[in-house]
Write an enzyme that holds these catalytic residues in place. Structure first.
Site, PDB file in Angstrom:
ATOM      1  CG  ASP A  42     -51.640 -14.482  17.639  1.00  0.00           C
ATOM      2  OD1 ASP A  42     -51.862 -15.234  18.599  1.00  0.00           O
ATOM      3  OD2 ASP A  42     -50.935 -13.457  17.734  1.00  0.00           O
ATOM      4  CD  GLU A 253     -55.650 -13.792  24.341  1.00  0.00           C
ATOM      5  OE1 GLU A 253     -55.429 -12.581  24.471  1.00  0.00           O
ATOM      6  OE2 GLU A 253     -54.764 -14.659  24.438  1.00  0.00           O
TER       7      GLU A 253
END
Length: 351
Positions: A42, A253
């Site tokens: 991420d 997301e």
């Protein structure tokens, strides 16, 4: 500002796309992981003081069974990394924030982001509170590498995961956030928390507009919202909202915002179909019209990215599971991003 560099990682980097405007299909070379001694994911990349800083998740082996709510992603701290050029040494600046130092936190320190204003650096992070509900917190530091001191409570009105803060040319900053399934966004669809919704809204809602990310302008202190969060509307080519059944294009997301020229590029992960997609609008609030796929599926289940301009070129930071082969033990990478003359983003095949 003098920054003490702690631990250089002797990791070489191979770029995809040797020059801007070249065909990705013709020039793609699979990059190497930027970090090899820890598992990282991420990656949120920013340019501060002429240097690239990366704020990733720190994956660990928590020995939790894999499920659709992401219980096996049980991360506990953040490291900050930096480099003075893409392809150069990557510096590990150590632990910037630890779960144990967040007074209200329970578990699962997921994907963070960072921002800067008026001499202060801000680290935004999602973590489950002591009632196991995801909230978004913020911590501050005078250095981009931390350590960061968390605020005593989460941002009022925040929920779900994946905060991404974008500062526009006029100085206003906006937070984009949200993620369905384990990110709990679906549990807030009525405005109140419903613990019974485990993944999405379920059967009978397939032809309704898809759940989508939220956006809220930040106050000047960068610690709180200046408004009630709004929906980030993503439209199809006919101007209609993407539907819940449109798994190849709808938001799941991993929101990110960047500006190119006078257009705003909202990019995100489609989750269970594993694409990084993007949509373009004329305002940081949208609406955004779906334009296509930035990156095809990587190895591993999740896809989460950031896009940043550095020294006149654009780069995409992302992760896969090359080092471990396990979906919860990931490694961050970077590639050059290639655009068409019309500003369109050329699709990357990471395999």
């Amino acid at each position: 500002m003098i920054i003490q560099l702690k631990k250089p990682l002797l990791t070489a980097l191979v770029l995809a796309g040797a020059m801007q405007g070249a065909s990705v299909a013709q020039t793609a070379v699979k990059p190497k992981p930027l970090v090899t001694d820890l598992f990282t994911a991420d990656p949120s990349a920013h340019v501060f003081n002429g240097r690239i800083y990366i704020y990733p998740s720190h994956d660990i082996e928590a020995n939790v069974p894999q499920d659709d709510e992401g219980g096996h992603f049980n991360m506990r701290d953040y490291h900050v990394y930096s480099m003075d050029k893409v392809g150069g040494p990557v510096i590990d600046h150590g632990v910037a924030l630890d779960l144990k130092d967040i007074p209200w936190a329970g578990r699962q320190l997921w994907a963070p982001d960072a921002a800067y204003r008026n001499g202060t650096y801000f680290l935004y992070f999602p973590v489950k509170d002591k009632d196991d509900v995801f909230r978004i917190g913020v911590a501050t530091s005078k250095s981009p590498t931390g350590p960061f001191k968390p605020q005593p409570k989460p941002i009022p009105g925040s929920y779900s995961i994946d905060p991404a803060v974008f500062t526009d040319q006029d100085g206003h900053s906006y937070m984009y956030f949200g993620g369905i399934w384990g990110g709990q966004l679906q549990r807030w669809h009525t405005g109140k928390y419903d613990a019974g919704l485990k993944t999405d809204l379920g059967k009978g809602h397939e032809n309704e507009p898809a759940l989508t990310a939220k956006v809220a302008r930040m106050k000047d202190d960068m610690l709180t919202f200046d408004e009630t969060p709004k929906n980030v509307e993503i439209l199809d080519e006919n101007g209609k909202p993407l539907l819940a059944k449109d798994n190849d294009r709808r938001f799941f997301e991993g929101a990110w915002m960047h500006r190119f020229g006078d257009k705003y590029y909202f990019s995100y992960s489609t989750g269970d179909t594993h694409f990084l997609a993007y949509a373009v609008g004329s305002s940081p609030y949208g609406p955004f019209t779906y334009k296509g796929i930035i990156m095809k599926p990587v190895s591993g289940w999740t896809t989460h990215h950031s896009i940043v301009e550095f020294q006149g070129k654009w780069y995409i930071f992302y992760h896969d599971v090359e080092l471990s082969g396990k979906t919860h033990l990931r490694n961050i990478k970077v590639r050059m991003l290639t655009r068409g003359k019309d500003g369109s983003i050329q699709t990357i095949d990471p395999q």
